[in-house]
Design an enzyme around this catalytic site. Structure first.
Site, PDB file in Angstrom:
ATOM      1  N   HIS A 297     -41.508 -75.473  78.463  1.00 60.35           N
ATOM      2  CA  HIS A 297     -42.532 -76.257  77.773  1.00 60.35           C
ATOM      3  C   HIS A 297     -41.982 -76.928  76.521  1.00 60.35           C
ATOM      4  O   HIS A 297     -41.141 -76.359  75.806  1.00 60.35           O
ATOM      5  CB  HIS A 297     -43.779 -75.420  77.473  1.00 60.35           C
TER       6      HIS A 297
ATOM      7  N   ASP B 216     -38.973 -71.328  70.604  1.00 61.05           N
ATOM      8  CA  ASP B 216     -39.982 -71.266  71.671  1.00 61.05           C
ATOM      9  C   ASP B 216     -40.657 -72.643  71.762  1.00 61.05           C
ATOM     10  O   ASP B 216     -41.481 -72.979  70.928  1.00 61.05           O
ATOM     11  CB  ASP B 216     -40.997 -70.187  71.329  1.00 61.05           C
TER      12      ASP B 216
ATOM     13  N   GLU C 246     -48.418 -75.773  76.652  1.00 60.60           N
ATOM     14  CA  GLU C 246     -48.353 -74.365  77.062  1.00 60.60           C
ATOM     15  C   GLU C 246     -49.022 -73.460  76.043  1.00 60.60           C
ATOM     16  O   GLU C 246     -49.715 -72.502  76.400  1.00 60.60           O
ATOM     17  CB  GLU C 246     -46.884 -73.952  77.248  1.00 60.60           C
ATOM     18  N   GLU C 247     -48.811 -73.756  74.769  1.00 65.09           N
ATOM     19  CA  GLU C 247     -49.282 -72.864  73.706  1.00 65.09           C
ATOM     20  C   GLU C 247     -50.805 -72.814  73.595  1.00 65.09           C
ATOM     21  O   GLU C 247     -51.350 -71.923  72.948  1.00 65.09           O
ATOM     22  CB  GLU C 247     -48.677 -73.287  72.357  1.00 65.09           C
TER      23      GLU C 247
ATOM     24  N   HIS D  59     -43.261 -67.656  66.956  1.00 68.56           N
ATOM     25  CA  HIS D  59     -44.419 -68.398  66.434  1.00 68.56           C
ATOM     26  C   HIS D  59     -44.463 -68.392  64.902  1.00 68.56           C
ATOM     27  O   HIS D  59     -45.543 -68.351  64.308  1.00 68.56           O
ATOM     28  CB  HIS D  59     -45.735 -67.851  67.001  1.00 68.56           C
TER      29      HIS D  59
END
Length: 342
Positions: free
Chosen positions: A65, A175, A203-204, A314
């Site tokens: 992603h 990420d 995606e998140e 994150h």
């Protein structure tokens, strides 16, 4: 090492969910001359087709992603302070005091909250709530602020690439820009069998992009290349550490969104062990990724997740390991040789 150079460049691009344009444009430039066809669908997913020496009996898709977690501006006070909402899973613990860039002009700001000497002893026991924080861009009033930013602008963490010691890398948005870099490396190389590669959006915030890709591409097997939380810290109980930086790529058997087919999981493990590639599994049922879309959308697909163990996921500064990146590359290369054979 081109893989790390491209990963570095990707981590410095800005792109919260729904604002992945910078990442997609970078990838479009880098795949030129290395693929047979590509398309950008209505959602903004980049889907790349690359022929190998043979067609293979199974359609295999590798997915990563493009989006990152961040913030979106929702309101401006009369004093020129910015209210914001989180985009993806961002906790207050990694938010207060962080510098950010806002909007297409990358306006600098800082996420502020009340200082320690202005809160009560009771309030000190908990982190400030995100809704009580504001972004300060140094505006003198609302009019000044709205002259520089707009409601709906994205705000992203600032986090330069840093190498810590011989093995560790600290950067923002590992990420899943690391996954994007690994797929890009595969596209730029040679393949034994035809493969499809998907660089997906959003995606998140619920895996929306991969749902569209699953429907349009309908792979037999989808390999999701991701980052996952490494909790190998002294404060974490042994059963909650999930995985460890430096112990190899993570092959999951289950997470909160997906139960991975046992035969595919075992095949990936055997490939790694036969090749002497260090690997680990996810020691606990935590998190989730785009595999949930591929396994349940359209006609469904068999799914596998290969993840990098990353500390401080994150946040503005996430940490991974050179050897884990290289071993993930080796494992993905083997999967691209074996899975299309059926």
């Amino acid at each position: 090492m081109k893989l790390l150079e491209q990963m570095k460049e990707l981590t410095q691009l800005r792109g919260i969910s729904g604002c992945e344009d910078q990442v997609r444009e970078y990838l479009l430039e880098k795949i030129q001359g290395h693929c047979d066809s590509y398309q950008v669908d209505n959602m903004g997913n980049l889907i790349v087709h690359k022929k190998g020496r043979e067609a293979g009996s199974k359609k295999v898709l590798f997915s990563a992603h493009m989006d990152e977690v961040g913030f979106i501006i929702t309101h401006v006070t009369k004093e020129g302070m910015l209210h914001f909402a989180t985009v993806g899973g961002v906790t207050p613990a990694v938010t207060a005091g962080r510098p950010v860039l806002i909007g297409k002009d990358a306006v600098p700001g800082v996420i502020g909250t009340r200082p320690v000497h202005l809160i009560t002893d009771e309030e000190r026991k908990e982190y400030a709530k995100t809704e009580d924080m504001r972004i300060d861009i140094g505006a003198k009033d609302k009019e000044d602020a709205l002259g520089r930013i707009a409601l709906g602008d994205q705000a992203t963490f600032i986090g330069p690439w840093k190498e810590l010691g011989e093995e560790s890398i600290l950067a923002r948005a590992i990420d899943d820009r690391a996954g994007c870099a690994l797929l890009l490396e595969m596209i730029q190389g040679e393949l034994e069998y035809d493969c499809t590669f998907a660089f997906v959006v959003q995606e998140e915030t619920g895996c929306a992009g991969s749902k569209a890709v699953a429907y349009s591409q309908r792979p037999d097997i989808a390999v999701v290349v991701e980052s996952t939380t490494a909790g190998d810290l002294p404060s974490a109980p042994e059963g909650r550490q999930v995985c460890r930086v430096g112990a190899g790529p993570v092959i999951s058997f289950m997470d909160k969104g997906t139960i991975y087919p046992w035969d595919l999981y075992q095949q990936a493990v055997k490939l790694a062990e036969d090749a002497g590639i260090p690997w680990q599994t996810k020691e606990g049922v935590f998190g989730g990724n785009d595999a949930r879309s591929y396994v349940s959308s359209a006609a469904g697909a068999k799914v596998l997740a290969v993840s990098l163990p990353v500390r401080y996921l994150h946040s503005a500064n996430t940490l991974t390991n050179r050897s884990d990146i290289e071993n993930a590359r080796k494992l993905l290369e083997l999967l691209a040789k074996e899975l299309p054979r059926g």
